[in-house]
Write an enzyme that holds these catalytic residues in place. Structure first.
Site, PDB file in Angstrom:
ATOM      1  N   SER A  20       0.859  -1.193   0.000  1.00 35.33           N
ATOM      2  CA  SER A  20       0.000   0.000   0.000  1.00 35.33           C
ATOM      3  C   SER A  20       0.889   1.235   0.000  1.00 35.33           C
ATOM      4  CB  SER A  20      -0.844  -0.022   1.279  1.00 35.33           C
ATOM      5  OG  SER A  20      -1.389   1.250   1.530  1.00 35.33           O
ATOM      6  N   SER A  21       0.360   2.334  -0.514  1.00 35.87           N
ATOM      7  CA  SER A  21       1.164   3.570  -0.516  1.00 35.87           C
ATOM      8  C   SER A  21       1.387   4.119   0.897  1.00 35.87           C
ATOM      9  CB  SER A  21       0.522   4.629  -1.406  1.00 35.87           C
ATOM     10  OG  SER A  21      -0.776   4.934  -0.954  1.00 35.87           O
ATOM     11  N   CYS A  22       0.640   3.605   1.894  1.00 33.93           N
ATOM     12  CA  CYS A  22       0.824   4.114   3.263  1.00 33.93           C
ATOM     13  C   CYS A  22       2.086   3.545   3.923  1.00 33.93           C
ATOM     14  CB  CYS A  22      -0.398   3.860   4.121  1.00 33.93           C
ATOM     15  SG  CYS A  22      -0.655   2.143   4.518  1.00 33.93           S
ATOM     16  N   TYR A  30      -1.162  -0.941  10.128  1.00 34.89           N
ATOM     17  CA  TYR A  30      -1.350  -1.574   8.824  1.00 34.89           C
ATOM     18  C   TYR A  30      -0.062  -1.442   8.006  1.00 34.89           C
ATOM     19  CZ  TYR A  30      -3.427  -2.114   4.121  1.00 34.89           C
ATOM     20  OH  TYR A  30      -3.713  -2.501   2.836  1.00 34.89           O
ATOM     21  N   HIS A  71     -13.211   3.407   2.659  1.00 35.90           N
ATOM     22  CA  HIS A  71     -12.341   4.498   2.230  1.00 35.90           C
ATOM     23  C   HIS A  71     -13.208   5.662   1.765  1.00 35.90           C
ATOM     24  CE1 HIS A  71      -9.494   1.070   1.905  1.00 35.90           C
ATOM     25  NE2 HIS A  71      -8.687   1.974   2.421  1.00 35.90           N
ATOM     26  N   LYS A  84       2.389  -4.329   6.330  1.00 42.59           N
ATOM     27  CA  LYS A  84       2.692  -4.384   4.891  1.00 42.59           C
ATOM     28  C   LYS A  84       4.204  -4.310   4.643  1.00 42.59           C
ATOM     29  CE  LYS A  84      -1.349  -4.875   2.979  1.00 42.59           C
ATOM     30  NZ  LYS A  84      -1.640  -6.100   2.208  1.00 42.59           N
TER      31      LYS A  84
HETATM   32  O1  GFB Z   1      -9.791   6.975   2.149  1.00 42.57           O
HETATM   33  P1  GFB Z   1      -9.400   7.282   3.537  1.00 42.57           P
HETATM   34  O2  GFB Z   1     -10.220   6.696   4.608  1.00 42.57           O
HETATM   35  O3  GFB Z   1      -7.922   6.828   3.756  1.00 42.57           O
HETATM   36  O4  GFB Z   1      -9.437   8.882   3.744  1.00 42.57           O
HETATM   37  P2  GFB Z   1      -6.417   7.389   3.781  1.00 42.57           P
HETATM   38  C1  GFB Z   1      -8.843   9.782   2.864  1.00 42.57           C
HETATM   39  C2  GFB Z   1      -9.181  11.196   3.269  1.00 42.57           C
HETATM   40  O5  GFB Z   1     -10.579  11.428   3.053  1.00 42.57           O
HETATM   41  C3  GFB Z   1      -8.916  11.553   4.736  1.00 42.57           C
HETATM   42  C4  GFB Z   1     -11.164  12.062   4.181  1.00 42.57           C
HETATM   43  O6  GFB Z   1      -8.403  12.857   4.795  1.00 42.57           O
HETATM   44  C5  GFB Z   1     -10.327  11.511   5.341  1.00 42.57           C
HETATM   45  O7  GFB Z   1     -10.465  12.319   6.496  1.00 42.57           O
HETATM   46  N1  GFB Z   1     -12.612  11.782   4.244  1.00 42.57           N
HETATM   47  C6  GFB Z   1     -13.583  12.717   4.099  1.00 42.57           C
HETATM   48  C7  GFB Z   1     -13.199  10.594   4.472  1.00 42.57           C
HETATM   49  N2  GFB Z   1     -14.784  12.167   4.257  1.00 42.57           N
HETATM   50  C8  GFB Z   1     -14.584  10.839   4.482  1.00 42.57           C
HETATM   51  C9  GFB Z   1     -15.483   9.757   4.720  1.00 42.57           C
HETATM   52  O8  GFB Z   1     -16.693   9.886   4.770  1.00 42.57           O
HETATM   53  N3  GFB Z   1     -14.900   8.522   4.869  1.00 42.57           N
HETATM   54  C10 GFB Z   1     -13.543   8.332   4.823  1.00 42.57           C
HETATM   55  N4  GFB Z   1     -13.051   7.093   4.969  1.00 42.57           N
HETATM   56  N5  GFB Z   1     -12.675   9.363   4.643  1.00 42.57           N
HETATM   57  C11 GFB Z   1      -6.066   4.873   4.266  1.00 42.57           C
HETATM   58  C12 GFB Z   1      -5.244   4.097   5.245  1.00 42.57           C
HETATM   59  O9  GFB Z   1      -5.698   6.177   4.451  1.00 42.57           O
HETATM   60  O10 GFB Z   1      -5.788   4.582   2.918  1.00 42.57           O
HETATM   61  C13 GFB Z   1      -5.004   2.709   4.881  1.00 42.57           C
HETATM   62  O11 GFB Z   1      -5.812   4.237   6.514  1.00 42.57           O
HETATM   63  C14 GFB Z   1      -4.731   2.516   3.400  1.00 42.57           C
HETATM   64  O12 GFB Z   1      -3.925   2.236   5.611  1.00 42.57           O
HETATM   65  C15 GFB Z   1      -5.696   3.278   2.543  1.00 42.57           C
HETATM   66  O13 GFB Z   1      -3.413   2.878   3.068  1.00 42.57           O
HETATM   67  C16 GFB Z   1      -5.382   3.188   1.068  1.00 42.57           C
HETATM   68  O14 GFB Z   1      -5.926   7.608   2.390  1.00 42.57           O
HETATM   69  O15 GFB Z   1      -6.256   8.542   4.698  1.00 42.57           O
END
Ligand code: GFB
Length: 320
Positions: A115-117, A144, A187, A148
């Site tokens: 993952s890119s994280c 996580y 996500h 990875k």
């Molecule tokens: O997609 P996301 O949950 O993952 O969130 P990450 C990306 C951004 O979207 C963050 C915002 O800045 C969130 O605060 N966001 C806005 C929301 N509204 C929402 C919402 O309703 N739901 C969600 N989920 N986010 C994950 C990692 O990080 O990405 C994992 O935790 C993994 O480890 C994955 O790498 C690909 O991009 O922040």
């Protein structure tokens, strides 16, 4: 390296771990399209991948030739931040059991998905493969990410000590058909599709977006990732990791505007800054993959539209 004629043939026995998930189901579709009919899959009820003895038995009995390791515990920022033990334990167990059993049973080649994280929170952008382990991780997903990183290192160690042909790909944020639309664990992209859709249907005045809207993310349609997986399984055999991205970066506010438009919601957007932003920017440098001869095809606008069409047809609870 497997030849195209053998890997993409009806004869090759290919195990896709996690075939019901977003990534695994896309890999199955791509393999079927490429003419592979000898696909081996097991549901969670049939095989618990955290059970070492069961996984060893499965590999010893079935003896797959190629393995796509797409089984993982995944989730969005909130799920990662609130269940750190589940994320580090399940991922370490699943990947360790599969990589080890694959090597023991004589698998010809294995593809591991990271993952890119895995890159440092403040890595230079766009992030290159050599930025791995050069700084501190983003705290919301370090558990996580550590799992990875262990998977990458395990593939490299098995290649170094045993000559096992295990390769590791680092995909950027993925989306597409079969995604998780649960608002607590998903996500951002599927979450916003569902939020705007429900707000439109219920004639709500506004939709809540987590964080400030300022973080930047790169999105890749899962069918593009699956195509890259097949391409690298065929053409790449090296210890070094390979980034897989689209090169398209948007702010969360821009993503929200796009999804709002695709769904046809006409109300307001409200930012809930009590929720975390996560890492400020996460753009992969994909020059290594481009030099190998592969690039993504599906634009974000096109991919969001087709994913919304899939959501309308299947609803938020159906997984592939
Ligand atoms: O997609 P996301 O949950 O993952 O969130 P990450 C990306 C951004 O979207 C963050 C915002 O800045 C969130 O605060 N966001 C806005 C929301 N509204 C929402 C919402 O309703 N739901 C969600 N989920 N986010 C994950 C990692 O990080 O990405 C994992 O935790 C993994 O480890 C994955 O790498 C690909 O991009 O922040």
């Amino acid at each position: 390296m497997p030849t195209a004629s053998h890997l993409f043939s009806s004869a090759a026995k290919i195990y896709i771990a996690g075939h019901r998930g977003l990534v695994g189901s896309a890999i199955c579709r791509a393999l079927a399209q490429a003419g592979c009919v000898n696909l081996l899959t097991r549901t969670h009820a049939e095989l618990d991948l955290t059970d070492q003895a069961a996984v060893r038995r499965f590999f010893a009995e079935e003896k797959p030739e190629y393995v796509f390791l797409a089984a993982a515990k995944v989730g969005g920022i909130h799920a990662n931040n609130s269940s750190p033990a589940d994320f580090i334990r399940d991922n370490l167990l699943i990947q360790t059991n599969i990589i080890d059993a694959a090597w023991r049973s004589g698998v010809k080649k294995l593809l591991f998905l990271g993952s890119s994280c895995i890159y440092p929170k403040f890595a230079p952008q766009p992030m290159r493969e050599e930025h791995l382990l050069t700084g501190s991780l983003e705290p919301t997903n370090e558990w996580y990410a550590i799992a990875k990183i262990a998977g990458i290192k395990m593939c490299q160690a098995y290649r170094k000590q045993y000559g096992f042909d295990a390769i590791s790909l680092m995909p950027t944020n993925l989306y597409g058909p079969g995604d998780n639309f649960d608002l607590h664990s998903s996500h951002v992209l599927p979450a916003l599709i569902r939020k705007f859709h429900e707000a439109k249907n219920n004639k709500l005045p506004e939709v809540e977006i987590w964080g400030t809207g300022a973080p930047k993310r790169e999105f890749l349609h899962v069918d593009d990732l699956a195509a890259a997986c097949l391409f690298l399984m065929e053409h790449y055999s090296d210890a070094e990791i390979v980034n897989v991205g689209s090169g398209q970066e948007v702010t969360i506010a821009e993503l929200a505007a796009l999804i709002k438009d695709v769904v046809g919601f006409t109300g307001r957007i409200r930012y809930n800054t009590a929720m975390p932003d996560g890492t400020p920017r996460k753009l992969l440098d994909v020059s290594k993959l481009s030099a190998l001869g592969w690039q993504s095809k599906i634009s974000l606008a096109e991919g969001v539209a087709s994913t919304y069409a899939w959501f309308l047809q299947h609803g938020q609870n159906s997984r592939l």
